[in-house]
Scaffold this motif. Sequence first.
Motif, mmCIF file in Angstrom:
data_model
loop_
_atom_site.group_PDB
_atom_site.id
_atom_site.type_symbol
_atom_site.label_atom_id
_atom_site.label_comp_id
_atom_site.label_asym_id
_atom_site.label_seq_id
_atom_site.Cartn_x
_atom_site.Cartn_y
_atom_site.Cartn_z
ATOM 1 N N ALA A 110 6.410 -5.881 -7.314
ATOM 2 C CA ALA A 110 5.617 -5.240 -6.270
ATOM 3 C C ALA A 110 5.728 -6.106 -5.013
ATOM 4 O O ALA A 110 5.275 -7.247 -4.985
ATOM 5 N N ALA A 111 6.374 -5.554 -3.993
ATOM 6 C CA ALA A 111 6.596 -6.274 -2.740
ATOM 7 C C ALA A 111 6.052 -5.425 -1.592
ATOM 8 O O ALA A 111 5.986 -4.197 -1.698
ATOM 9 N N LEU A 112 5.704 -6.121 -0.502
ATOM 10 C CA LEU A 112 5.171 -5.384 0.648
ATOM 11 C C LEU A 112 6.289 -4.594 1.315
ATOM 12 O O LEU A 112 7.243 -5.176 1.829
ATOM 13 N N CYS A 113 6.162 -3.278 1.295
ATOM 14 C CA CYS A 113 7.146 -2.414 1.946
ATOM 15 C C CYS A 113 6.682 -2.131 3.360
ATOM 16 O O CYS A 113 5.515 -1.778 3.574
ATOM 17 N N GLU A 114 7.594 -2.314 4.282
ATOM 18 C CA GLU A 114 7.279 -2.028 5.692
ATOM 19 C C GLU A 114 8.328 -1.044 6.218
ATOM 20 O O GLU A 114 9.089 -1.368 7.114
ATOM 21 N N LYS A 164 4.895 2.344 4.029
ATOM 22 C CA LYS A 164 4.472 1.387 5.064
ATOM 23 C C LYS A 164 3.159 0.714 4.687
ATOM 24 O O LYS A 164 2.143 1.366 4.487
ATOM 25 N N GLY A 165 3.199 -0.624 4.563
ATOM 26 C CA GLY A 165 1.967 -1.392 4.390
ATOM 27 C C GLY A 165 1.395 -1.395 2.987
ATOM 28 O O GLY A 165 0.234 -1.757 2.797
ATOM 29 N N VAL A 206 3.363 6.465 -5.061
ATOM 30 C CA VAL A 206 2.866 5.809 -3.836
ATOM 31 C C VAL A 206 1.492 6.375 -3.458
ATOM 32 O O VAL A 206 0.586 5.637 -3.069
ATOM 33 N N GLY A 207 1.329 7.680 -3.626
ATOM 34 C CA GLY A 207 0.043 8.329 -3.331
ATOM 35 C C GLY A 207 -1.076 7.748 -4.185
ATOM 36 O O GLY A 207 -2.190 7.502 -3.698
ATOM 37 N N VAL A 208 -0.777 7.515 -5.460
ATOM 38 C CA VAL A 208 -1.785 6.959 -6.376
ATOM 39 C C VAL A 208 -2.152 5.528 -5.944
ATOM 40 O O VAL A 208 -3.329 5.149 -5.890
ATOM 41 N N VAL A 209 -1.142 4.742 -5.604
ATOM 42 C CA VAL A 209 -1.390 3.351 -5.169
ATOM 43 C C VAL A 209 -2.218 3.354 -3.877
ATOM 44 O O VAL A 209 -3.187 2.605 -3.745
ATOM 45 N N GLN A 210 -1.829 4.222 -2.956
ATOM 46 C CA GLN A 210 -2.541 4.310 -1.667
ATOM 47 C C GLN A 210 -4.038 4.556 -1.884
ATOM 48 O O GLN A 210 -4.891 3.917 -1.264
ATOM 49 N N LYS A 211 -4.338 5.452 -2.807
ATOM 50 C CA LYS A 211 -5.739 5.815 -3.072
ATOM 51 C C LYS A 211 -6.497 4.584 -3.606
ATOM 52 O O LYS A 211 -7.598 4.276 -3.151
ATOM 53 N N THR A 212 -5.895 3.866 -4.537
ATOM 54 C CA THR A 212 -6.574 2.687 -5.111
ATOM 55 C C THR A 212 -6.728 1.607 -4.043
ATOM 56 O O THR A 212 -7.773 0.947 -3.962
#
Length: 310
Positions: A253-257, A263-264, A298-304
């Motif tokens: 898991a790395a920061l995606c920009e 993003k972020g 990504v949607g699931v991660v964003q929500k958490t």
Amino acid sequence: MRKKIALIGGGQIGQILAMLAAQKELGDIVILDIPELENPAKGKALDLMEMAPHGNYDAAITGTSDYKDIAGADVVIITAGRPRQAGMTREDLLAVNLDIITKVAAGVKQHAPKALCIIVTNPLDAMVYAFYKLTGFPKNQVIGMAGTLDTARWRAFVAMELGVSVSDVAGTVLGGHGPDMVPLPRLTTVGGVPLTDLATKEQIDKLATRTREAGTEIVKLFGKGSAFFSPAWSAIVIAESYLKDKRRILPCAALCEGEYGVKGLFIGVPVMVSAKGMEKIYEIKLTDEEKAMLQKTVGVVQKTVEETKL
Ligand code: A3D
């Protein structure tokens, strides 16, 4: 001078991490737990010192609850936090583990600000994000261990299904550490032979489903607590690549920009782990179907992550 590895959390995974780091002679090891569990941390450290004559390793291994003892650590591996119990999702751990990660981030920031930090605590993608935000460390210094384990599980299941050496199975799993993660059968090979030539679609679908649910399968068997051998090895692989500048390409898991259109957020993607830490994210050209699957995770991660309010 030997390298120094600080293990924050001396529970199930923490103790295996200590054993593996010692056996691999990665450096001196400090196991840090909460004050109530300082003695068990010291006991585990002493037990490992007493294993050294047979294990044939040289390392100073100590237990503590004082962050001063992690000063100057080269690597910090964080497993502090509650594991799942049967019937729980990883997201159910958010509130309790966010509180713990907040305390850990403060201690690591003050005492080991130069260390490569590998986060293992669940819900992984949100905890690594929280740690990154709370410490303000550069993105190359903060890595989440999840894809390394998810890919190990995928490789193990493929080898078990086909009756081949796991050493010959190569592949990768992208996305968040949850049931929507994205194994990539199209890019999985067995001794150079595409998996899609060796297994039917039904077999491959079954393997992908088992990989997505692998953590839960173990939680169900244990009833209490989650996997610890394979998560520990997966974190050690990342630490070793950093400490020895092996430049391994590992799913982390790395920061995606902007990579993969994200993003972020910290998302599981293939990265190079070198002496610079998370040196580089590799972008795979995905099919439309794979892109859609990645978007879902990504949607699931964003929500958490939003629930962390950081
Ligand atoms: P466990 O055996 O309970 O160990 C956790 C340790 O953390 C305990 O010894 C606690 O006392 C300690 N701890 C709690 N709060 C603090 C604190 N503030 N500072 C220092 N130590 C503290 O759990 P475990 O080792 O089985 O699992 C640890 C974490 O890893 C859990 O959150 C799991 O869900 C997670 N995990 C992640 C994966 C991934 O693939 C990402 C796999 C398996 C487990």
